[in-house]
Design a protein around this motif. Structure first.
Motif, PDB file in Angstrom:
ATOM      1  N   GLN A  78      45.354  42.155  99.385  1.00  9.52           N
ATOM      2  CA  GLN A  78      44.748  40.884  99.789  1.00  9.52           C
ATOM      3  C   GLN A  78      45.855  39.904 100.186  1.00  9.52           C
ATOM      4  OE1 GLN A  78      41.366  39.501  99.741  1.00  9.52           O
ATOM      5  NE2 GLN A  78      42.498  37.825 100.671  1.00  9.52           N
ATOM      6  N   MET A  79      45.660  39.212 101.307  1.00 10.54           N
ATOM      7  CA  MET A  79      46.675  38.234 101.690  1.00 10.54           C
ATOM      8  C   MET A  79      46.624  37.057 100.728  1.00 10.54           C
ATOM      9  SD  MET A  79      47.457  36.454 105.319  1.00 10.54           S
ATOM     10  CE  MET A  79      46.472  34.996 105.121  1.00 10.54           C
ATOM     11  N   VAL A  80      47.782  36.665 100.212  1.00 10.61           N
ATOM     12  CA  VAL A  80      47.807  35.594  99.216  1.00 10.61           C
ATOM     13  C   VAL A  80      48.109  34.262  99.887  1.00 10.61           C
ATOM     14  CG1 VAL A  80      48.787  34.878  97.025  1.00 10.61           C
ATOM     15  CG2 VAL A  80      48.606  37.285  97.552  1.00 10.61           C
ATOM     16  N   HIS A  83      48.077  29.318 114.391  1.00  8.38           N
ATOM     17  CA  HIS A  83      49.117  28.358 114.717  1.00  8.38           C
ATOM     18  C   HIS A  83      49.480  28.458 116.183  1.00  8.38           C
ATOM     19  CE1 HIS A  83      49.651  27.816 110.411  1.00  8.38           C
ATOM     20  NE2 HIS A  83      49.569  29.135 110.313  1.00  8.38           N
ATOM     21  N   ARG A 107      54.056  36.058 105.596  1.00  8.48           N
ATOM     22  CA  ARG A 107      52.832  36.282 104.825  1.00  8.48           C
ATOM     23  C   ARG A 107      53.182  36.966 103.517  1.00  8.48           C
ATOM     24  NH1 ARG A 107      50.546  38.352 109.923  1.00  8.48           N
ATOM     25  NH2 ARG A 107      49.257  36.722 110.821  1.00  8.48           N
ATOM     26  N   GLU A 121      50.034  32.374 103.628  1.00  8.47           N
ATOM     27  CA  GLU A 121      50.577  32.556 104.966  1.00  8.47           C
ATOM     28  C   GLU A 121      51.279  31.271 105.336  1.00  8.47           C
ATOM     29  OE1 GLU A 121      48.609  34.049 109.103  1.00  8.47           O
ATOM     30  OE2 GLU A 121      47.766  32.282 108.194  1.00  8.47           O
ATOM     31  N   SER A 122      52.443  31.388 105.918  1.00  5.30           N
ATOM     32  CA  SER A 122      53.196  30.207 106.305  1.00  5.30           C
ATOM     33  C   SER A 122      53.630  30.347 107.749  1.00  5.30           C
ATOM     34  CB  SER A 122      54.437  30.084 105.422  1.00  5.30           C
ATOM     35  OG  SER A 122      54.425  28.879 104.752  1.00  5.30           O
ATOM     36  N   PHE A 123      53.463  29.283 108.478  1.00  3.41           N
ATOM     37  CA  PHE A 123      53.899  29.304 109.866  1.00  3.41           C
ATOM     38  C   PHE A 123      55.232  28.585 109.961  1.00  3.41           C
ATOM     39  CE2 PHE A 123      53.939  27.333 114.128  1.00  3.41           C
ATOM     40  CZ  PHE A 123      53.956  28.498 114.872  1.00  3.41           C
ATOM     41  N   LYS A 142      39.486  40.480 109.190  1.00  2.00           N
ATOM     42  CA  LYS A 142      40.412  39.999 110.208  1.00  2.00           C
ATOM     43  C   LYS A 142      39.732  38.882 110.965  1.00  2.00           C
ATOM     44  CE  LYS A 142      42.776  44.182 111.569  1.00  2.00           C
ATOM     45  NZ  LYS A 142      42.881  45.136 112.654  1.00  2.00           N
ATOM     46  N   PHE A 184      44.541  36.906 108.890  1.00  2.72           N
ATOM     47  CA  PHE A 184      43.807  37.481 107.770  1.00  2.72           C
ATOM     48  C   PHE A 184      43.323  36.351 106.871  1.00  2.72           C
ATOM     49  CE2 PHE A 184      46.819  40.432 109.450  1.00  2.72           C
ATOM     50  CZ  PHE A 184      46.128  41.625 109.492  1.00  2.72           C
ATOM     51  N   LEU A 185      42.432  36.695 105.975  1.00  2.00           N
ATOM     52  CA  LEU A 185      41.844  35.672 105.116  1.00  2.00           C
ATOM     53  C   LEU A 185      42.629  35.545 103.829  1.00  2.00           C
ATOM     54  CD1 LEU A 185      38.037  36.438 105.374  1.00  2.00           C
ATOM     55  CD2 LEU A 185      39.371  34.827 106.700  1.00  2.00           C
ATOM     56  N   LYS A 186      42.765  34.296 103.396  1.00  2.00           N
ATOM     57  CA  LYS A 186      43.327  34.055 102.068  1.00  2.00           C
ATOM     58  C   LYS A 186      42.234  34.358 101.035  1.00  2.00           C
ATOM     59  CE  LYS A 186      46.305  30.672 103.998  1.00  2.00           C
ATOM     60  NZ  LYS A 186      46.575  29.272 104.250  1.00  2.00           N
ATOM     61  N   PRO A 187      42.602  34.452  99.766  1.00  2.00           N
ATOM     62  CA  PRO A 187      41.563  34.816  98.783  1.00  2.00           C
ATOM     63  C   PRO A 187      40.356  33.885  98.789  1.00  2.00           C
ATOM     64  CG  PRO A 187      43.719  34.947  97.785  1.00  2.00           C
ATOM     65  CD  PRO A 187      43.924  34.383  99.151  1.00  2.00           C
ATOM     66  N   ASN A 205      38.154  42.682 101.999  1.00  2.00           N
ATOM     67  CA  ASN A 205      39.591  42.814 101.829  1.00  2.00           C
ATOM     68  C   ASN A 205      40.289  43.123 103.144  1.00  2.00           C
ATOM     69  OD1 ASN A 205      41.872  42.861 100.406  1.00  2.00           O
ATOM     70  ND2 ASN A 205      41.271  44.501  99.025  1.00  2.00           N
ATOM     71  N   ASN A 206      39.596  43.852 103.997  1.00  2.00           N
ATOM     72  CA  ASN A 206      40.183  44.195 105.280  1.00  2.00           C
ATOM     73  C   ASN A 206      39.681  43.291 106.385  1.00  2.00           C
ATOM     74  OD1 ASN A 206      42.212  46.073 105.386  1.00  2.00           O
ATOM     75  ND2 ASN A 206      40.821  47.746 104.880  1.00  2.00           N
ATOM     76  N   TRP A 242      51.347  39.378 100.574  1.00  2.00           N
ATOM     77  CA  TRP A 242      50.182  40.216 100.294  1.00  2.00           C
ATOM     78  C   TRP A 242      50.259  40.637  98.843  1.00  2.00           C
ATOM     79  CZ3 TRP A 242      47.469  40.847 104.899  1.00  2.00           C
ATOM     80  CH2 TRP A 242      48.192  40.637 106.071  1.00  2.00           C
ATOM     81  N   HIS A 299      47.157  47.231 106.518  1.00  2.00           N
ATOM     82  CA  HIS A 299      46.706  46.191 107.441  1.00  2.00           C
ATOM     83  C   HIS A 299      47.357  46.430 108.787  1.00  2.00           C
ATOM     84  CE1 HIS A 299      44.643  43.708 104.560  1.00  2.00           C
ATOM     85  NE2 HIS A 299      45.657  43.828 103.741  1.00  2.00           N
ATOM     86  N   ASP A 349      46.241  45.279  95.729  1.00  2.00           N
ATOM     87  CA  ASP A 349      45.063  45.506  96.568  1.00  2.00           C
ATOM     88  C   ASP A 349      45.232  45.096  98.021  1.00  2.00           C
ATOM     89  OD1 ASP A 349      45.082  42.811  96.264  1.00  2.00           O
ATOM     90  OD2 ASP A 349      43.068  42.623  95.451  1.00  2.00           O
TER      91      ASP A 349
END
Lengths: 1051, 217
Positions: free
Chosen positions: A152-154, B91, A144, A156-158, B70, B81-84, B67-68, A146, A114, A150
């Motif tokens: 994939q982003m699981v 933010h 974040r 994300e926290s700000f 943005k 990026f996208l969550k599942p 998956n990629n 991942w 990424h 694979d």
């Protein structure tokens, strides 16, 4: 026989201007007619196809035929191994190109990757729960997770903080103890706790209220519910905090003041011991926490190490009980005994690179040292408890061109005999990544190619004559075999195996990757200058690295040297044919513009540094390639330093002589974006006494354009490519009218916006943002054209070619991106259309084109909407400039879109007249179309796209395109299709078969007609019979008549 | 909603949903799609969702090629990026009018204009810029799928016939079968006459081209 057909036939053949092939004379007239038709038909087809919009389009099986795509990641900053479980072993890395990637540890291939945003710099990475990659980025404000397999982003926290501070990440290492022990992050002067399972925010402890404490270390002792934070307040007081891990409650706070001040970071030695340098960098302070009290103990470094001077740094390798200190003389390992005594253990050379500690088993740690030798590196792994001997020592041969080792990460594995084996991931000076295991390099990645700064191209050497006959025969046989296979494929007769073989033949055509110059000019060397100061030459055929050189001129000094520009130095064409072409690399040693420059000249065929002029006395702000060459065909270059002096290269009397002669006609300009000034310069004729050498020239300011700073700020300038070829100055428009393009190499496009709108989108309202674009002549400073776009703002990306400029900007009123074109025409030549005047001689065609003259210009412009954000914009270039052009637009999605220039034509109108339609003008639409098939990168992405370079091939229809960013992509495109050559898919076998079939048909008909003739002669009196004979026989008669005659003639 | 509130534990969180009545049912399930939360730094949070129809039973889940994916704010100023489940958030976004672009290879997304109002926190307007259609909730769906390759047509006889060589053969066939018909319709006397004529003249056009073709029969 129809008499009308025959007289027409030769006329057709001659009118098509293609001389009919000689064998056509020996075939029946019917075939001759067909031949004429066949010649005409492609023309008709061509006409049909040209009336459509030619798009760059590709079949899926053509991928890889003329393009290649290489994926990189950049220089690795952090690496975390994931090798515990069975299955795929991988290493997760973050890089300086802002990439996080998971690499296969066996081969070095990318599993997933990424590319984060440009201002979302990765601070720390780690692996949590054995399945998530945790990244902390944007100065610790975004955390974040991942998915490891694979990518994939699981979640994300700000993390919002009160003020900026350094970012620390602590991920609970021991999974078995407590599954829901949180991730502790220090950023923005707060400690945050985040659940590692779903990114849920648990608690936050703000240190801003505790005074301005700056936390240096977060320690999470295994098995306890307390997190330790060690920090410094106002660099004169040590603070330690103990915070409860479940609720963030402060358990204990101790502090001790240290008036000496500190330098750098506090380094933990063990759970309750820390070490730090004082502000003078001459005293080591050992901090011991005992029974809630802080004890400080000072030791002079000179007592430990004799003869050490300043520049002392504590290296951040966390080894238990040991720390390492780098001084000017070398690196020293110092052991801290239980009583708090410091003992020097060992001294090593200062080029040694040390890895972090790797926990092996209970309480045991290992770390790696890399030492440089001549053409090899020595890797030694030591155990922290037994520093005296090397646990493992390996010597690995290393290419000189990779430079020094910059970083090392180690990982262990358990061998079959239950002993520990080690693998080391090393990052080299040229940014390449290598995996060492058992004394061998397992794989290498040339990740320096992820940071290309500048691109040049070079021709390949001419092919040596004298090829063996056997080779030719073999290749001919192969060629025929390939075409027979292809024919099978076309006729759907091929088996799946054969289909695979066809694809393989197409992709691995030896033709395209040969190291010699080709007739079409498709094979070139792409010479790439990277940020690491390494020069690579890539073959355009298959993208392999032909040679690479770490430039010595950029390494000689201790300062940070970096290449900035790449120029053609010598392109032998006429005189110095024995010399290889060469390129000039201009670098800068230091960060400021006034730092001295480094120059080197590199052979483009071999990569050898021919001349190494670094560092030279003067700085370099601007490099100008002059259009003059000396007798050895070296291009003259002017390097402008920060004091606006011009330095001439090559430094030969001959070059100086040429330059003196031409110096009156040398002009250049500078853009001072901050001050909002454009300045034009020329060379002073007289040699003043205070110039340091005869190759240094004083310059004079000729003109200045000052933009009012309260209303305009320069955000972009673009000029024409110096080597661009324009075919014709005239443009014929409908009703046979002619417009003359204003073509000047000295045209500069400048875009300014109102200062309020110079920020990002969303920061200004439409009313306060104005975009103004200018076309400026850089010799006289004259503004040729000015145009205002109200309610628009940057960023502006533009391309200037021939007599037009296309620019991309943001239209705030419509809240869409816009693209505009300005075409500029020379009005003073418009009268030349009158033939009478031409005859009388009242024309100005013979007056020389001069930049001094005040041209009468008119402009035409038009604006359109464009959907995407743009990262780069470029235009195709061809050898003679005849072929129509395509704009190459690098979109925000890192794809490159080819847009026909006809879509951006200011003469497009809503209702085109018949004449307009004939000319090929398209009806006006408000938005430019995005046709998916016209993405030249098709389904690839050039991640982190930064630039698109186009190079003309020798074949006029074709242009080579090279797009670079984190990835590299090369292809060739034909904006008007390959009208001057057959496509690679052309089936020669089918053509041969057809010809063969025709020849056979000729003979068959000939024989038949002979027989018929004989019969006719026998049955001549019986005319009635002939009339009753079957139509087929008559047909044969008609067909064979000419042949008959021909035969008769020859008798 | 709870998830969003939790992500901002100690800052005043304000969620305002702009949902039409008919989408209210959905909103219980989808949670807040257009949500703007104030941050303590004066920045706001934009939450949204990318939905690709035809994947997953309930529109959940993203295809493998997403998956990629943005999502970019203001031309790359912020990239996320996208969550599942397709959700994304930006933010610390200042008030103003912003542009969100979605990049998933193989799909064409229209950029979305999002207004974040400072005076009226929580008031949100989102519209697709391609067709100026307003969005009730920030659920972004692709305009169309993008196919980057030409489809190679399977082998068929029409292709051969249409190709230049096919046309050539076709023309020959036409000549072979139609010419006799033409000849048939002609008066036999005339044909003979013409043939006689030709025999007498030879074929001048061909004969003149022949080497030494001046000799006529």
């Amino acid at each position: 026989m129809d008499p009308k057909v025959i007289p027409n036939t030769p006329k057709h053949a001659s009118s098509s201007q293609i001389p009919p092939p000689p064998f056509s004379l020996f075939i029946p007239t019917n075939n001759l007619i067909a031949m004429a038709m066949a010649i005409k038909l492609p023309l008709i087809l061509l006409f049909f196809s040209s009336s459509l919009i030619p798009t760059f389009s590709l079949f899926e099986d053509q991928v890889g035929l003329m393009d290649w795509h290489q994926r990189y990641i950049g220089k690795v900053k952090h690496a975390v191994f994931h090798t515990q479980k069975a299955g795929r072993k991988r290493v997760v890395v973050s890089t300086e190109e802002n990439v996080i990637a998971s690499l296969d540890l066996r081969r070095g291939e990318i599993f997933w990757r990424h590319v984060l945003g440009a201002n979302d710099v990765v601070d720390k990475i780690d692996i949590a729960l054995g399945k998530y990659v945790i990244t902390l980025s944007s100065e610790g404000s975004i955390l974040r997770a991942w998915n490891l397999p694979d990518g994939q982003m699981v979640w994300e926290s700000f993390l919002s903080g009160s003020k900026s501070s350094k970012a620390l990440l602590t991920v609970p290492a021991n999974l078995k103890v407590d599954l829901d022990s949180p991730i502790i992050v220090y950023s923005g002067a707060c400690i945050h706790a985040i659940s590692s399972i779903d990114g849920e925010y648990l608690w936050k402890k703000d240190f801003a209220s505790e005074g301005s404490v700056d936390v240096h270390q977060l320690i999470l002792p295994g098995g306890s519910d307390v997190v330790h934070a060690v920090g410094v307040t106002d660099s004169s007081q040590f603070d330690t905090y103990e915070i409860h891990i479940k609720n963030g409650g402060l358990l204990k706070h101790t502090s001790a003041s240290f008036p000496g001040g500190i330098y750098g970071e506090i380094l933990p030695i063990s759970g309750d011991r820390f070490v730090v340098l004082d502000a003078s960098r001459s005293v080591l302070v050992l901090i011991t926490i005992e029974n809630g009290q802080i004890h400080l103990e000072q030791t002079h470094i000179s007592d430990l190490i004799h003869g050490s001077s300043g520049n002392t740094v504590i290296l951040p390798s966390k080894l238990s009980g040991i720390f390492s200190l780098r001084t000017d003389n070398g690196i020293v390992f110092i052991k801290v005994t239980d009583e708090g005594k410091l003992n020097v253990m060992e001294k090593v050379d200062k080029t040694v690179v040390i890895s972090d500690a790797l926990p092996l088993s209970e309480g045991e740690q290992a770390f790696a040292l890399v030492q440089h030798g001549d053409g090899k590196i020595e890797l030694s792994v030591r155990l922290v408890h037994d520093m005296s001997s090397n646990h493992l020592k390996e010597t690995v041969k290393m290419d000189h061109e990779r430079g020094f080792v910059h970083k090392i990460f180690i990982n262990n594995y358990v061998r079959t005999d239950r002993s520990h084996g080690f693998r080391a991931l090393i990052v080299m000076e040229d940014h390449s990544l290598l995996l060492l295991q058992q004394g061998e390099i397992v794989w290498t990645r040339d990740d320096g190619l992820a940071s290309v700064i500048d691109v040049a191209t070079s021709e390949l050497p001419v092919e040596k004559i004298g090829v063996s006959v056997a080779k030719v025969e073999h290749s001919l046989f192969e060629w025929l075999k390939g075409h027979m296979l292809k024919l099978k494929g076309t006729l759907m007769l091929a088996t799946p195996d054969e289909v695979a073989a066809i694809q393989k033949i197409r992709l691995q055509s030896s033709e395209k990757s040969r190291m010699t110059r080709d007739h079409n000019g498709f094979r070139r060397l792409l010479i790439l200058l990277t940020r690491a100061g390494k020069l690579y030459a890539l073959h355009t055929g298959d993208g392999r690295v032909v040679w690479s050189t770490l430039l010595q001129s950029l390494r000689t000094t201790s300062q940070q040297c970096a290449g900035i520009k790449l120029h053609q130095w010598q392109v032998p064409h006429h005189h110095a044919l024995d010399n290889n072409p060469s390129v000039l690399v201009v670098g800068r040693c230091g960060l400021s513009l006034t730092s001295p420059s480094a120059l080197s000249i590199v052979d483009a065929y071999t990569g050898k540094e021919l001349q190494n002029m670094g560092p030279v006395q003067h700085s370099t702000v601007q490099v100008i390639s002059l259009p003059f060459r000396d007798s050895s065909e070296q291009q003259l270059h002017l390097l402008i330093d920060a004091d606006k002096r011009a330095h001439l290269y090559p430094t030969t009397p001959e070059a100086a002589h040429i330059f003196q002669r031409e110096s009156e006609n040398v002009y250049w300009y500078s853009v001072e974006s901050e001050a909002g000034i454009l300045r034009g310069y020329g060379v002073k004729k007289s040699h003043s006494s205070d110039t340091p050498s005869e190759y240094c020239f004083e310059t004079r300011n000729l003109w200045s354009v000052v933009f009012p700073s309260e209303s305009e700020k320069i955000i972009g300038t673009v000029t024409r490519k110096p080597n661009e070829v324009v075919h014709t100055q005239a443009k014929v428009i409908a009703d046979e009218d002619v417009m003359y393009k204003y073509i000047s190499k000295n045209m500069l496009f400048v875009a300014t916006v109102s200062p309020k709108a110079s920020g990002p989108i969303g920061s200004a309202t439409p009313d306060e943002s104005v975009l103004v674009v200018y076309l400026v002549d850089t010799v006289t400073g004259r503004i040729l054209h000015r145009m205002t776009h109200l309610g628009s703002q940057g960023p502006v990306h533009a391309v200037l070619s021939e007599n037009w400029v296309v620019y991309h900007y943001f239209n705030l009123r419509a809240h869409r991106y816009g693209m505009s074109i300005i075409e500029i025409y020379d009005q003073s030549r418009a009268e030349n259309k009158d033939i009478l005047k031409l005859i009388v001689g009242k024309h100005n065609l013979t007056t020389p084109v001069s930049s001094y003259s005040r041209p009468e210009v008119t402009t035409k412009s038009q604006s359109y909407f464009f959907t995407h954000s743009v990262k780069a914009i470029s235009v195709t270039s061809t050898a003679k400039g005849i072929t129509s052009k395509h704009l190459l637009i690098g979109t925000i999605g890192d794809q490159v879109l080819a847009l026909d220039k006809r879509f951006v034509d200011p003469r497009r109108s809503l209702n085109p007249t018949q004449a307009d339609k004939e000319e090929g003008l398209l009806p006006l639409t408000d938005a430019l179309p995005i046709i998916p098939q016209s993405y030249v990168t098709h389904s690839f992405k050039v991640e982190g796209l930064r630039g698109i370079e186009t190079v003309p091939a020798k074949l006029e229809s074709t242009s080579l395109v090279f797009a670079y960013g984190v990835d590299l992509f090369h292809t060739r495109i034909a904006p008007s299709r390959t009208y001057d050559s057959l496509t690679e898919d052309f089936n020669y076998a089918l053509l041969l078969l057809t010809i063969l079939a025709l020849v056979v048909a000729i003979f068959v008909t000939w024989v038949l007609s002979e027989r018929k003739d004989l019969q006719d002669k026998w049955s001549w009196p019986q005319t009635q019979l002939w009339l009753q004979s079957s139509s087929e026989q008559r047909l044969l008669n008609i067909c064979s008549t000419p042949v008959n005659m021909f035969v008769n003639q020859n008798r | 909603m709870a998830a969003i509130r939790r992500s901002k534990p100690n800052s005043p969180t304000l969620l305002l949903l702009l949902l039409l009545p008919q989408s209210l049912l959905l909103s219980l399930f989808v949670c807040s799609s257009v949500a703007i939360a104030t941050g303590n730094g004066g920045g706001y949070t934009i939450n949204g969702r990318v939905k690709i129809p035809g994947f997953g039973a309930k529109g959940f889940g993203l295809p493998v090629k997403a998956n990629n994916a943005k999502v970019m704010l203001n031309g790359g100023q912020q990239v996320t990026f996208l969550k599942p489940d397709g959700y994304f958030s930006f933010h610390n976004v200042p008030a103003g009018t912003h542009l969100i672009e979605v990049d998933i290879i193989g799909y064409f997304f229209s950029p979305v204009r999002v207004d974040v109002s400072a005076r009226n926190p929580g008031k949100v307007q989102a519209a697709l810029t391609e067709n100026r259609r307003g969005l009730n909730e920030l659920v972004l769906e692709p305009f169309k799928e993008e196919e980057y390759y030409e489809i190679r047509e399977p082998f068929n006889i029409m292709n051969i016939v249409k190709s230049p060589m096919g046309l050539m053969i076709g023309f020959m066939v036409v000549v072979v079968f139609l010419m006799p018909k033409l000849v048939e319709n002609m008066d036999p006397e005339e044909i003979r006459k013409a043939q006689e004529e030709m025999r007498n003249q030879g074929v001048p056009s061909l004969a003149s081209l022949m080497p030494g073709g001046g000799r006529s029969n």
